[in-house]
Design a protein around this motif. Sequence first.
Motif, PDB file in Angstrom:
ATOM      1  N   LEU A 533      27.354  77.414  63.916  1.00  4.09           N
ATOM      2  CA  LEU A 533      26.808  76.938  62.651  1.00  4.09           C
ATOM      3  C   LEU A 533      25.873  75.748  62.831  1.00  4.09           C
ATOM      4  O   LEU A 533      25.125  75.409  61.915  1.00  4.09           O
ATOM      5  N   GLY A 534      25.914  75.118  64.002  1.00  7.02           N
ATOM      6  CA  GLY A 534      25.051  73.963  64.233  1.00  7.02           C
ATOM      7  C   GLY A 534      25.460  72.744  63.443  1.00  7.02           C
ATOM      8  O   GLY A 534      24.614  71.910  63.088  1.00  7.02           O
ATOM      9  N   VAL A 535      26.767  72.619  63.130  1.00  2.83           N
ATOM     10  CA  VAL A 535      27.263  71.453  62.399  1.00  2.83           C
ATOM     11  C   VAL A 535      27.302  70.263  63.355  1.00  2.83           C
ATOM     12  O   VAL A 535      27.833  70.366  64.461  1.00  2.83           O
ATOM     13  N   ASN A 557      35.890  66.647  58.207  1.00  2.00           N
ATOM     14  CA  ASN A 557      34.533  66.225  57.850  1.00  2.00           C
ATOM     15  C   ASN A 557      34.564  64.767  57.393  1.00  2.00           C
ATOM     16  O   ASN A 557      35.639  64.160  57.225  1.00  2.00           O
ATOM     17  N   GLU A 558      33.387  64.179  57.209  1.00  2.00           N
ATOM     18  CA  GLU A 558      33.302  62.763  56.849  1.00  2.00           C
ATOM     19  C   GLU A 558      33.989  62.475  55.513  1.00  2.00           C
ATOM     20  O   GLU A 558      34.621  61.418  55.353  1.00  2.00           O
ATOM     21  N   ALA A 559      33.852  63.405  54.557  1.00  2.00           N
ATOM     22  CA  ALA A 559      34.460  63.199  53.236  1.00  2.00           C
ATOM     23  C   ALA A 559      35.976  63.089  53.344  1.00  2.00           C
ATOM     24  O   ALA A 559      36.600  62.303  52.617  1.00  2.00           O
ATOM     25  N   ALA A 560      36.575  63.857  54.242  1.00  2.00           N
ATOM     26  CA  ALA A 560      38.031  63.809  54.415  1.00  2.00           C
ATOM     27  C   ALA A 560      38.461  62.472  55.010  1.00  2.00           C
ATOM     28  O   ALA A 560      39.440  61.856  54.551  1.00  2.00           O
ATOM     29  N   ILE A 561      37.748  62.021  56.035  1.00  2.00           N
ATOM     30  CA  ILE A 561      38.084  60.750  56.672  1.00  2.00           C
ATOM     31  C   ILE A 561      37.955  59.604  55.663  1.00  2.00           C
ATOM     32  O   ILE A 561      38.799  58.697  55.600  1.00  2.00           O
ATOM     33  N   LYS A 562      36.915  59.665  54.841  1.00  2.00           N
ATOM     34  CA  LYS A 562      36.710  58.628  53.823  1.00  2.00           C
ATOM     35  C   LYS A 562      37.819  58.671  52.785  1.00  2.00           C
ATOM     36  O   LYS A 562      38.339  57.616  52.370  1.00  2.00           O
ATOM     37  N   ALA A 563      38.216  59.887  52.344  1.00  2.00           N
ATOM     38  CA  ALA A 563      39.267  60.014  51.330  1.00  2.00           C
ATOM     39  C   ALA A 563      40.602  59.499  51.851  1.00  2.00           C
ATOM     40  O   ALA A 563      41.385  58.889  51.107  1.00  2.00           O
ATOM     41  N   MET A 564      40.878  59.715  53.152  1.00  2.00           N
ATOM     42  CA  MET A 564      42.141  59.249  53.736  1.00  2.00           C
ATOM     43  C   MET A 564      42.097  57.766  54.094  1.00  2.00           C
ATOM     44  O   MET A 564      43.136  57.158  54.360  1.00  2.00           O
ATOM     45  N   GLY A 585      37.949  65.365  66.427  1.00  2.00           N
ATOM     46  CA  GLY A 585      36.535  65.317  66.056  1.00  2.00           C
ATOM     47  C   GLY A 585      36.320  65.112  64.573  1.00  2.00           C
ATOM     48  O   GLY A 585      37.200  65.398  63.748  1.00  2.00           O
ATOM     49  N   VAL A 586      35.131  64.605  64.253  1.00  2.00           N
ATOM     50  CA  VAL A 586      34.695  64.444  62.863  1.00  2.00           C
ATOM     51  C   VAL A 586      33.289  65.025  62.759  1.00  2.00           C
ATOM     52  O   VAL A 586      32.392  64.629  63.510  1.00  2.00           O
ATOM     53  N   VAL A 587      33.105  66.004  61.844  1.00  2.00           N
ATOM     54  CA  VAL A 587      31.785  66.609  61.666  1.00  2.00           C
ATOM     55  C   VAL A 587      31.078  65.957  60.488  1.00  2.00           C
ATOM     56  O   VAL A 587      31.713  65.435  59.561  1.00  2.00           O
ATOM     57  N   ARG A 588      29.758  65.983  60.542  1.00  2.00           N
ATOM     58  CA  ARG A 588      28.979  65.452  59.436  1.00  2.00           C
ATOM     59  C   ARG A 588      29.204  66.341  58.209  1.00  2.00           C
ATOM     60  O   ARG A 588      29.386  67.558  58.316  1.00  2.00           O
ATOM     61  N   ASP A 589      29.208  65.736  57.038  1.00  2.23           N
ATOM     62  CA  ASP A 589      29.398  66.502  55.804  1.00  2.23           C
ATOM     63  C   ASP A 589      28.348  67.600  55.697  1.00  2.23           C
ATOM     64  O   ASP A 589      27.161  67.364  55.958  1.00  2.23           O
ATOM     65  N   PHE A 590      28.775  68.798  55.301  1.00  6.10           N
ATOM     66  CA  PHE A 590      27.848  69.895  55.048  1.00  6.10           C
ATOM     67  C   PHE A 590      28.250  70.561  53.739  1.00  6.10           C
ATOM     68  O   PHE A 590      29.384  70.441  53.272  1.00  6.10           O
ATOM     69  N   VAL A 599      30.442  67.146  48.064  1.00  5.60           N
ATOM     70  CA  VAL A 599      31.110  67.644  49.264  1.00  5.60           C
ATOM     71  C   VAL A 599      32.536  67.106  49.262  1.00  5.60           C
ATOM     72  O   VAL A 599      32.763  65.902  49.177  1.00  5.60           O
ATOM     73  N   SER A 600      33.510  68.003  49.309  1.00  6.22           N
ATOM     74  CA  SER A 600      34.914  67.607  49.226  1.00  6.22           C
ATOM     75  C   SER A 600      35.553  67.585  50.611  1.00  6.22           C
ATOM     76  O   SER A 600      34.988  68.108  51.581  1.00  6.22           O
TER      77      SER A 600
END
Length: 788
Positions: A533-535, A557-564, A585-590, A599-600
């Motif tokens: 997917l090229g994420v 994803n970044e949104a999850a890390i921020k929410a936690m 790992g942490v992927v950039r929000d997509f 993005v949730s």
Amino acid sequence: MLKNDFKITLRSLRANRLFTLINLVGLSTGMACAILIFLWITDELRVDRFHAHADRLYQIMEHSHNPSSPNIGPHTSGLLAGALAAQLPEVEYAVAAKIRPESKILSVDEQQIRATVQYAGPDFFRIFSYDLIHGDRNQILSAKNAVVISEALAKSLFRSVEDAVGKTVMFQQEQPLQVTGIFKTAPTISSARFDAVLSLAAYIEVNPNVSRWNYNTVQTYLLLKPGTDIEQFNRKISHFQKDKTDPSFSKYITIAAHRYADNYLYGNYEQGKQVGGRITYVRLFAIVDAFILAIACINFMNLSTARASRRLKEIGVRKAIGARRGTLAGQYLGESLLMAFFSVGIALLIVLLLLPQFNILTGKQLTLAIDPLLIGGILGITVLAGLLAGSYPAMYLSRLSPIHILNGKIRHSASELSTRKGLVVFQFTLSVFLIVAVLVVYLQLDYMQTKHLGYDKQHVVSFDIEGKVQENLETFLAEVRRLPGMVHASSIGQPIVGGRQNTWTIDEWEGKNPDERIIFEMRPVNYGMIELLGVDMVEGRTFSEEYGAEDTKIIFNEAAIKAMGLENPIGKNIGIQGTQLQIVGVVRDFHFASFHEQVSPLFFVLQPTWTHKLMAKIEAGGERETLAQLQDLYRTFNPGFPLEYQFLDDAYQAQYVAEQRVSAMSRYFAALTIVISCLGLFGLAAFTAEKRVKEIGIRKVLGATAGQIMRLLSMDFIKLVSIAIVIASPLAWWAMNRWLDGFAYRIDIHWWMFALSGLAAVAIAMLTVGWQAARAATANPVDSLRDE
């Protein structure tokens, strides 16, 4: 007298061919647009309202009240329907059905057909009024191996509907099912589309988690008994699941029943209330419908009053010999009604010609079938247009004094001229408004199509994992990767686009508030899916076969890390249902959902056995050859299963079908609105030039140039259009900001959009008036002054 009035009407129409033609074209075009929009609106309002008990048919929605992730969705437990029916006397029937129908293979002998299959409980056909051709709706889904198929599917599999009942159909080439009923193909006004219905018991057999309270994978529908107070019922069931589910899960969860027929038009929610959705577009086009009709009628009114001077002697003579004002008003209303009926005849022909293309544009199957509502609507539009168009001319012409008429002392009042100018301003206000709206909608759709989504959707195909592929997934993937032109291939649990499909909660992480519950979207994947997917990776790494025990790792994803609220997350552990997983790992929000949503939180886990979709990335330029080889491989590897694939960019575009269709309709109707407005402007310019022909002749004799004459005739209209721009701009700004508020990711509205729209309106007006002005400016003054 009626015969005489009719003759006078026809004589007047023939004597003023240009004005008659303009009126006829304008009215018929406007009425054709109005009829097409009326057909579309009535079809939208009928969706899901054909069920016999639509007023008592409800769907259970789950409300999450957690401040960090409030949400409303249709996902419920498979046990909820039975519990509600057993414990609540207000429930007549309750049924559970799978969230999304699936594409599956049904076969008889050598005949294999891919069909859309729904799983549902025994009372499905008691609640929903799909017409049964064969079978008892009380029993047809009672057996676990039962299948109810559509009339079209029965003909495809058995060549005859009568021969299908009681016969055996193979499901996915391995499970025999008995045809217990046949239903008519769902009408076009049904939002649910499927070819076959299987017993939910068969789905539970292979997915036992469906029978758990904490596992939400189905939708629950209720048929309530007559007289049930829905507000009282919702208060009663609000915490129905509290004692049945995990306290940490039920703490923030309530359920409520929403009318099923309202879901199609009112799909957006705010604070638990249905506040909008497609109904916004229905209302929008209802307003556009009224505006188009009004503009067409304004043309008629303006041109009829403008050419009143040609009929002044007729009016004076008739009033002098005793004609009453009511008689004259009736005649002119009759003229406009006659013109309206002529126009509606032409409009119906236009509709018949354009309806096939309009159906392609809207994705509907609209017809001009004899229908009381349609006939009443067309007659109503015709009479309304006729009366509206003829009202002002009738009142204006009939009140003129016969003495002043015959003495030639008629003076056009300031109020008459102001009214005519005001109508022109109104027309072009609507035109400028629509130009701005079309421009903003186009730019927003372009933004959604061109903005980088955080993953590469180009040249990626996906298809279901089933049959022998499911049993030998890794072997098949290895063969796919070896195909010429294949860049990469992997598998994933659910489609990468389409919003929330597989929601989970996480029990523990470092610093977690015990009272906090966050909803995460989970995507089980195979090795290489994130790379395919090229994420982009923000921190850490992806899943790799170089490391051991990757099934104990997790990527957020970044949104999850921020929410936690996690800092330096790599290496930390989280707990899901008693299992400890390490963040690697942490992927950039997509954007895995549409641009309507933020993005949730999302996480990936390595679980190849949970994957149901195979995705393959193909080299650009060689798609046709590679896909042909992929189909051959699939046919060899998985006999009896035809390959049905979809490009990822097509799946992404499918999220915005409604917006794309509305955008296309807006462009066409805006263009027609401008054309109709220009017809009126053209007619008024022609009248003005004719009325001032002697003045123009004198000015030319005195040395005025053609350019000065053109500027003289054009400037008044340009002023009116400029006023329209000033009025329309703030209205368009407010309306389009309201529309854009429905997108979490949107464009900004800039001043140049209004400037460009205004310039377009001025240019259109100049072109419309300019021809008449040029014609008047270049005319020989001798012709206009020879009788002086």
